[in-house]
Write an enzyme that holds these catalytic residues in place. Sequence first.
Site, PDB file in Angstrom:
ATOM      1  N   ARG A  74      28.757  33.040  30.315  1.00  0.00           N
ATOM      2  CA  ARG A  74      29.429  33.658  29.161  1.00  0.00           C
ATOM      3  C   ARG A  74      30.517  32.743  28.612  1.00  0.00           C
ATOM      4  O   ARG A  74      31.307  32.180  29.377  1.00  0.00           O
ATOM      5  CB  ARG A  74      30.034  34.985  29.596  1.00  0.00           C
ATOM      6  CG  ARG A  74      30.768  35.767  28.519  1.00  0.00           C
ATOM      7  CD  ARG A  74      31.396  37.018  29.109  1.00  0.00           C
ATOM      8  NE  ARG A  74      30.400  37.926  29.652  1.00  0.00           N
ATOM      9  CZ  ARG A  74      30.636  38.800  30.627  1.00  0.00           C
ATOM     10  NH1 ARG A  74      31.829  38.875  31.188  1.00  0.00           N
ATOM     11  NH2 ARG A  74      29.674  39.605  31.043  1.00  0.00           N
ATOM     12  N   ARG A 143      40.461  38.378  31.111  1.00  0.00           N
ATOM     13  CA  ARG A 143      39.219  37.959  30.451  1.00  0.00           C
ATOM     14  C   ARG A 143      39.457  37.732  28.955  1.00  0.00           C
ATOM     15  O   ARG A 143      40.587  37.608  28.513  1.00  0.00           O
ATOM     16  CB  ARG A 143      38.139  38.993  30.722  1.00  0.00           C
ATOM     17  CG  ARG A 143      37.832  39.111  32.232  1.00  0.00           C
ATOM     18  CD  ARG A 143      36.587  39.891  32.512  1.00  0.00           C
ATOM     19  NE  ARG A 143      36.272  39.915  33.932  1.00  0.00           N
ATOM     20  CZ  ARG A 143      35.154  40.442  34.432  1.00  0.00           C
ATOM     21  NH1 ARG A 143      34.249  40.970  33.621  1.00  0.00           N
ATOM     22  NH2 ARG A 143      34.932  40.440  35.728  1.00  0.00           N
ATOM     23  N   LYS A 213      39.158  42.560  37.772  1.00  0.00           N
ATOM     24  CA  LYS A 213      39.158  42.053  36.403  1.00  0.00           C
ATOM     25  C   LYS A 213      40.276  42.700  35.588  1.00  0.00           C
ATOM     26  O   LYS A 213      40.729  43.809  35.888  1.00  0.00           O
ATOM     27  CB  LYS A 213      37.809  42.314  35.743  1.00  0.00           C
ATOM     28  CG  LYS A 213      37.392  43.772  35.683  1.00  0.00           C
ATOM     29  CD  LYS A 213      35.958  43.877  35.185  1.00  0.00           C
ATOM     30  CE  LYS A 213      35.447  45.320  35.276  1.00  0.00           C
ATOM     31  NZ  LYS A 213      34.032  45.420  34.879  1.00  0.00           N
ATOM     32  N   LYS A 215      41.492  43.237  31.423  1.00  0.00           N
ATOM     33  CA  LYS A 215      41.055  43.128  30.037  1.00  0.00           C
ATOM     34  C   LYS A 215      42.189  43.520  29.096  1.00  0.00           C
ATOM     35  O   LYS A 215      42.920  44.466  29.365  1.00  0.00           O
ATOM     36  CB  LYS A 215      39.839  44.028  29.790  1.00  0.00           C
ATOM     37  CG  LYS A 215      38.633  43.664  30.648  1.00  0.00           C
ATOM     38  CD  LYS A 215      37.467  44.602  30.414  1.00  0.00           C
ATOM     39  CE  LYS A 215      36.258  44.190  31.250  1.00  0.00           C
ATOM     40  NZ  LYS A 215      35.107  45.113  31.045  1.00  0.00           N
ATOM     41  N   CYS A 434      24.529  48.115  26.425  1.00  0.00           N
ATOM     42  CA  CYS A 434      24.741  46.969  27.316  1.00  0.00           C
ATOM     43  C   CYS A 434      23.404  46.280  27.585  1.00  0.00           C
ATOM     44  O   CYS A 434      22.345  46.755  27.177  1.00  0.00           O
ATOM     45  CB  CYS A 434      25.383  47.425  28.627  1.00  0.00           C
ATOM     46  SG  CYS A 434      24.246  48.291  29.723  1.00  0.00           S
ATOM     47  N   CYS A 440      20.701  42.236  34.409  1.00  0.00           N
ATOM     48  CA  CYS A 440      21.920  42.679  35.078  1.00  0.00           C
ATOM     49  C   CYS A 440      21.584  43.299  36.432  1.00  0.00           C
ATOM     50  O   CYS A 440      20.840  44.292  36.512  1.00  0.00           O
ATOM     51  CB  CYS A 440      22.681  43.676  34.219  1.00  0.00           C
ATOM     52  SG  CYS A 440      24.190  44.285  35.027  1.00  0.00           S
ATOM     53  N   CYS A 479      24.228  51.562  33.662  1.00  0.00           N
ATOM     54  CA  CYS A 479      24.890  51.987  34.889  1.00  0.00           C
ATOM     55  C   CYS A 479      26.265  52.535  34.525  1.00  0.00           C
ATOM     56  O   CYS A 479      26.706  52.420  33.376  1.00  0.00           O
ATOM     57  CB  CYS A 479      25.002  50.824  35.884  1.00  0.00           C
ATOM     58  SG  CYS A 479      26.386  49.697  35.577  1.00  0.00           S
ATOM     59  N   CYS A 483      30.012  49.011  30.336  1.00  0.00           N
ATOM     60  CA  CYS A 483      30.299  47.809  29.541  1.00  0.00           C
ATOM     61  C   CYS A 483      30.223  48.050  28.037  1.00  0.00           C
ATOM     62  O   CYS A 483      30.878  47.342  27.272  1.00  0.00           O
ATOM     63  CB  CYS A 483      29.343  46.680  29.947  1.00  0.00           C
ATOM     64  SG  CYS A 483      29.658  46.041  31.608  1.00  0.00           S
TER      65      CYS A 483
END
Length: 566
Positions: A74, A143, A213, A215, A434, A440, A479, A483
Amino acid sequence: MSTDQALSPVDEFKRDSNYLRGEIAQEFVDGSDHFGKSSIQLMKHFGVYQQDDRDARSANRAAGGGKSYIFMIRTRIPAGVLTSDQMLVELDLCDELGNETLRITSRQGLQHHGVMKEGLQPLAQKLKQVGLSTLGACGDVNRNVMCCPAPLFGDSVRREMQETASKLADHLAPRTGAYREIFLQDPETGEKEKIATGEVVEPLYGKQYLPRKFKMGMALPEDNCIDVYTHDLGMICVHENGQILGYNILVGGGQGRTPSADKTFPALGQRLTFVTTEQLIPVIEAIVKVQRDFGNREDRKVARMKYLIHNWGLEKFKAKVEEYYGSSLPEPHPADVHGFDDHKGWHAQGDGKWFYGLNVENGRIKDDETMQLKTAIRKICRQFNPGIRLTAHQDIIFSDINEADKEALIEILKSHQVPLTEDISNVRRWSMACVAWPTCGLSITESERALPGIIDGLEAELAKLGLAAEEFTVRMTGCPNGCARPYNSDVGLVGRAKEKYTLFLGGRLLGNRLSFIYKDMVPAGDVTPELTKVFAFFKAAREEGESFGDFCHRQGKEAIEAAVGQ
């Protein structure tokens, strides 16, 4: 920093990695087609996920083989701002080293799928040549910094915000030389980073980086196009008469949840304080450091900052941020989000030129028998050299278009069978999914490949009900990690089992309200019929001017069930 808690295996990997180096360099040249457990986790900080082709699993097993290893890599693109030259390189790389598609992410980045192990370093090196990087696009660091990407230059507010997003991205990027050593030069012959005695390699992140993570994103009160309430740290720009006064800081948003673990939940950010532009970076640093030092490092399911704030309460969290910042912080400014613009179609920039926002269904840029979007974008970039902007809704903006070139740009799209923004339905325009299967590894079921068919059905049913003009968000994920941000949308579809979804209702396009679970384990084939019944109830019982999400929120789960039947 708290030292009395045990560490998760991932935190142990980070601690022992010598600032994200680990065994990655050695494993690049070991002859294998994949990496070991530690390297898999460390490489996420460099924008790389190891995956396997799940479509090929059954055939591989039948043939007695193992996994077909592939990689996603990415690019980190602050505020989604690119040049045509950079976009052309990204398109070339998806053909040369990926699966011949490029994907716009819901965080304004670009993803390559199907990259082989030996293609990772060349891809990163070619991105570097045009000023792009994958460092910090994933992993337990800050991120991609999101921001409204619209090139509206009638005043300086958006341009200043976009510049600030880029500065924040640079300031919060990992400092380790591991990425440069491993990805941007030959790991066997490249010069290793020399660290002076006592030098602090990662003054912000430390040896173990963040617990999870992180954001962040920047929005305007009148234009929350980046879903500012869903971030760990959100910034609402407060401005008057073309001047930025400062930012309202939101903390503790996050979409991920685990249905089997009640301790997990989606959350929206809470209003913490107002800061001036000069205070912005120091206060953000303080917030990140509090999460670094007190976030849960033992259980990654509850390691995001939203859980720290949930456990402490906002008052205690703010007091600790003030302690790290070194001064008290005021209450938030009254300004809050009240509008949303997807920036699609033609818009005057305010400088004599135009931009065109093109709907890209689920962010996938590709050529096939129905549409040659990839070829069309290449031609537009080469012929007009526009600025490129990526949106939080996985769409693309072509900026700096001369009035005389508008018709020619549209003709390129038409000649390559690309649907124009003006020609698609509202339900498709406001939908997002997503990636999910087949790449994934976390996905339970389909998303990107399933949503277009569901939208086909909804288009027909909404037209019959006379509701085709309604604006509402439909977001789907394979899931519960969320995202595509399904937990604050009008309609959310979250993968629960193979071809079964949890159906959420009652969020809103503005993004500042969570939805509720309406039904669980809904078979894919029943999604459209279930929603159609609710839309029929909406048509019959809505209040004047009421949106679909507001209607569902007002009625609630029980009233809707009673009205539409089981």
